[in-house]
Motif scaffolding. Structure first.
Motif, short mmCIF file in Angstrom:
data_model
loop_
_atom_site.label_atom_id
_atom_site.label_comp_id
_atom_site.label_asym_id
_atom_site.label_seq_id
_atom_site.Cartn_x
_atom_site.Cartn_y
_atom_site.Cartn_z
N MET A 1 0.85 -1.19 0.00
CA MET A 1 0.00 0.00 0.00
C MET A 1 0.89 1.23 0.00
O MET A 1 1.82 1.35 0.78
N THR A 2 0.58 2.22 -0.83
CA THR A 2 1.37 3.44 -0.93
C THR A 2 0.65 4.56 -0.20
O THR A 2 -0.55 4.74 -0.35
N ARG A 3 1.41 5.31 0.60
CA ARG A 3 0.82 6.42 1.34
C ARG A 3 1.35 7.73 0.79
O ARG A 3 2.52 7.85 0.45
N SER A 4 0.51 8.72 0.71
CA SER A 4 0.96 10.08 0.36
C SER A 4 0.71 10.96 1.57
O SER A 4 -0.36 10.95 2.14
N HIS A 5 1.74 11.68 1.94
CA HIS A 5 1.62 12.58 3.10
C HIS A 5 1.25 13.96 2.58
O HIS A 5 2.08 14.65 1.98
N ARG A 6 0.05 14.37 2.86
CA ARG A 6 -0.45 15.64 2.35
C ARG A 6 -0.17 16.76 3.34
O ARG A 6 -0.72 16.78 4.43
N GLN A 121 -4.91 18.45 10.74
CA GLN A 121 -5.66 17.73 9.72
C GLN A 121 -4.73 16.83 8.93
O GLN A 121 -5.07 15.68 8.61
N GLY A 122 -3.53 17.32 8.62
CA GLY A 122 -2.56 16.50 7.92
C GLY A 122 -2.10 15.31 8.74
O GLY A 122 -1.91 14.21 8.22
N TYR A 128 -5.22 8.05 9.23
CA TYR A 128 -6.25 7.34 8.46
C TYR A 128 -5.62 6.51 7.34
O TYR A 128 -6.13 5.44 6.99
N GLY A 129 -4.50 6.98 6.79
CA GLY A 129 -3.87 6.25 5.70
C GLY A 129 -2.95 5.14 6.15
O GLY A 129 -2.62 4.25 5.37
N ALA A 130 -2.54 5.18 7.41
CA ALA A 130 -1.64 4.15 7.92
C ALA A 130 -2.40 2.85 8.15
O ALA A 130 -3.59 2.83 8.44
N TRP A 131 -1.67 1.74 8.02
CA TRP A 131 -2.29 0.43 8.16
C TRP A 131 -2.47 0.09 9.64
O TRP A 131 -1.54 0.13 10.43
N ARG A 227 -6.31 3.99 25.62
CA ARG A 227 -7.02 2.88 24.98
C ARG A 227 -7.19 1.74 25.99
O ARG A 227 -6.61 0.68 25.87
N LYS A 228 -8.00 2.00 26.98
CA LYS A 228 -8.34 1.01 28.00
C LYS A 228 -9.84 0.77 27.91
O LYS A 228 -10.65 1.61 28.30
N ASP A 229 -10.22 -0.39 27.36
CA ASP A 229 -11.63 -0.74 27.23
C ASP A 229 -12.38 0.26 26.34
O ASP A 229 -13.56 0.48 26.50
N ARG A 230 -11.65 0.90 25.40
CA ARG A 230 -12.31 1.83 24.49
C ARG A 230 -11.41 2.00 23.25
O ARG A 230 -10.20 1.77 23.32
N ASP A 231 -12.01 2.39 22.14
CA ASP A 231 -11.27 2.71 20.92
C ASP A 231 -11.33 4.22 20.72
O ASP A 231 -12.41 4.79 20.57
N ILE A 232 -10.18 4.87 20.71
CA ILE A 232 -10.13 6.32 20.57
C ILE A 232 -10.25 6.68 19.09
O ILE A 232 -9.42 6.27 18.28
N PRO A 233 -11.28 7.42 18.69
CA PRO A 233 -11.46 7.76 17.27
C PRO A 233 -10.30 8.61 16.76
O PRO A 233 -9.76 9.46 17.48
N LEU A 234 -9.94 8.40 15.50
CA LEU A 234 -8.83 9.15 14.92
C LEU A 234 -9.17 10.63 14.74
O LEU A 234 -8.28 11.47 14.75
N ASP A 235 -10.46 10.96 14.61
CA ASP A 235 -10.81 12.36 14.41
C ASP A 235 -10.76 13.16 15.70
O ASP A 235 -11.11 14.34 15.72
N VAL A 236 -10.28 12.55 16.79
CA VAL A 236 -10.07 13.29 18.03
C VAL A 236 -9.05 14.41 17.81
O VAL A 236 -9.06 15.42 18.52
N LEU A 237 -8.19 14.26 16.79
CA LEU A 237 -7.15 15.25 16.53
C LEU A 237 -7.72 16.55 15.95
O LEU A 237 -7.09 17.60 16.08
N THR A 238 -8.87 16.48 15.32
CA THR A 238 -9.45 17.68 14.71
C THR A 238 -10.80 18.05 15.33
O THR A 238 -11.38 19.08 14.96
N ARG A 239 -11.28 17.25 16.26
CA ARG A 239 -12.53 17.56 16.96
C ARG A 239 -12.27 17.57 18.47
O ARG A 239 -12.98 16.97 19.25
N CYS A 240 -11.22 18.28 18.82
CA CYS A 240 -10.77 18.30 20.22
C CYS A 240 -11.86 18.82 21.16
O CYS A 240 -12.05 18.28 22.25
N ASP A 241 -12.55 19.90 20.77
CA ASP A 241 -13.56 20.50 21.65
C ASP A 241 -14.64 19.48 22.02
O ASP A 241 -15.00 19.34 23.19
N GLU A 242 -15.16 18.78 21.00
CA GLU A 242 -16.26 17.86 21.24
C GLU A 242 -15.85 16.70 22.14
O GLU A 242 -16.59 16.31 23.05
#
Length: 337
Positions: A1-6, A121-122, A128-131, A227-242
């Motif tokens: 799989m090829t990743r592009s870093h934007r 966001q980057g 999201y692109g990492a395996w 990550r103890k008994d939960r899965d931390i969503p990746l969008d936590v990085l851009t939805r910090c307030d919520e």
């Protein structure tokens, strides 16, 4: 799989002070103040070069120095930035390799590193692109630079029961610092919850921590999620307030936004079990009712059950749902016959 870093354009942040603390207008929004994640690199990936390029392209002018692996990893490197006086300041660790870790890599970024990243966001795009990428820790912080809210407010919320997580039991808490001093000199901290349980709030007098005896009113509220008994969503990085507000509802007093709660596996298991029981009752309820007239309850359970855990409950069982007392609780009224 090829990743592009934007690398996306982002406005330059204010000049950093005190090893990377970036001033923000009081009260600013929540920000990422610590980040640890793991992923499965590509077989031919030069992991250290990937990470250095990633961080530099998103505002963190980092350098690397080879070292030993940590936490069971075979290889490792320290990440540092150069301060104005030429001194090295460590901001993170990168680890990878080792049979025990099954080829995974781990990046650990301190609060000083996170304060220098200009394009979250980057960074999120990379995750999201990492395996098989997994966030194992993230801290979200809100600064009250003029003491708009203080550790005394957090203490009052604790006394009012606003940190109780629906169980009725008060949360564990501790009070490091100058709580017995009439005038705090080094600062006070109130910790609510336990990091071993995957969620903890720290409210502390950041201004006094940095400048003891100064009377500075800067107070920081910081939610640590693991990550103890939960899965931390990746969008936590851009939805910090919520996600910050979602950790404890009373934090909405700091940020007037709708909170986003991260469900634990046990809670997911309870909801899934309720749905599966409802489907079972609809499909086989009449048959079970007939069988009850011929065998006692224990024998009936032996007849209709078999070993194993339903696939939809496997993750929840690993989080303690099956081993806990949840299955012993009475069914909700709407599911009772």
């Amino acid at each position: 799989m090829t990743r592009s870093h934007r690398a996306q354009h982002a406005s330059a942040s204010p000049s950093a002070v005190t090893l990377g603390e970036t001033p923000r207008p009081a009260i600013g929004g929540a920000k990422v103040d610590w980040l640890t994640f793991t992923w499965l690199p590509e077989p031919d990936e030069h992991i250290l070069a990937t990470v250095v390029e990633l961080l530099r392209s998103h505002g963190l002018k980092v350098h690397a120095e080879d070292g030993n692996g940590h936490f069971g990893f075979q290889h490792g490197a320290r990440l540092y930035v150069l301060l104005d006086d030429g001194a090295r300041h460590q901001v993170g660790l990168i680890d990878w390799g080792g049979e025990r870790m099954r080829g995974r890599a781990r990046l650990d970024l301190s609060g000083s590193a996170c304060s220098r990243i200009t394009n979250w966001q980057g960074m999120q795009d990379f995750l999201y692109g990492a395996w098989d990428c997994t966030i194992t820790r993230v801290d979200l912080a809100v600064d009250c630079l003029q003491g708009e809210f203080t550790v005394d407010d957090a203490r009052n919320w604790l006394h009012e029961g606003l940190f109780t997580a629906g169980t009725g039991a008060p949360p564990r808490h501790s009070t490091p610092g100058d709580w017995l001093s009439e005038t705090p000199y080094y600062g006070r901290t109130l910790e609510i919850g336990r990091r071993e349980n995957g969620k903890m709030l720290r409210a502390y007098e950041k201004g006094l921590q940095l400048l003891p005896g100064s009377g500075d009113k800067w107070t920081r509220f910081e939610v640590e999620l693991r990550r103890k008994d939960r899965d931390i969503p990746l969008d936590v990085l851009t939805r910090c307030d919520e996600y910050f507000v979602g950790a404890y509802e009373c934090l909405q007093q700091l940020l007037p936004v709708a909170g986003e709660r991260i469900k634990t596996h046990q809670k997911e298991g309870e909801l899934t079990a309720e749905r599966m029981v409802s489907h079972c009752r609809e499909a086989y309820g009449k048959l079970v009712n007939v069988l009850r007239g011929h065998v006692d309850s224990d024998e009936l359970m032996d007849v209709i059950s078999r070993p194993g855990i339903p696939r939809r409950l496997e993750k929840a069982s690993l989080g303690g749902f099956i081993a806990g007392s949840s299955l012993a609780k009475p069914l909700p009224k709407e599911l009772r016959p």
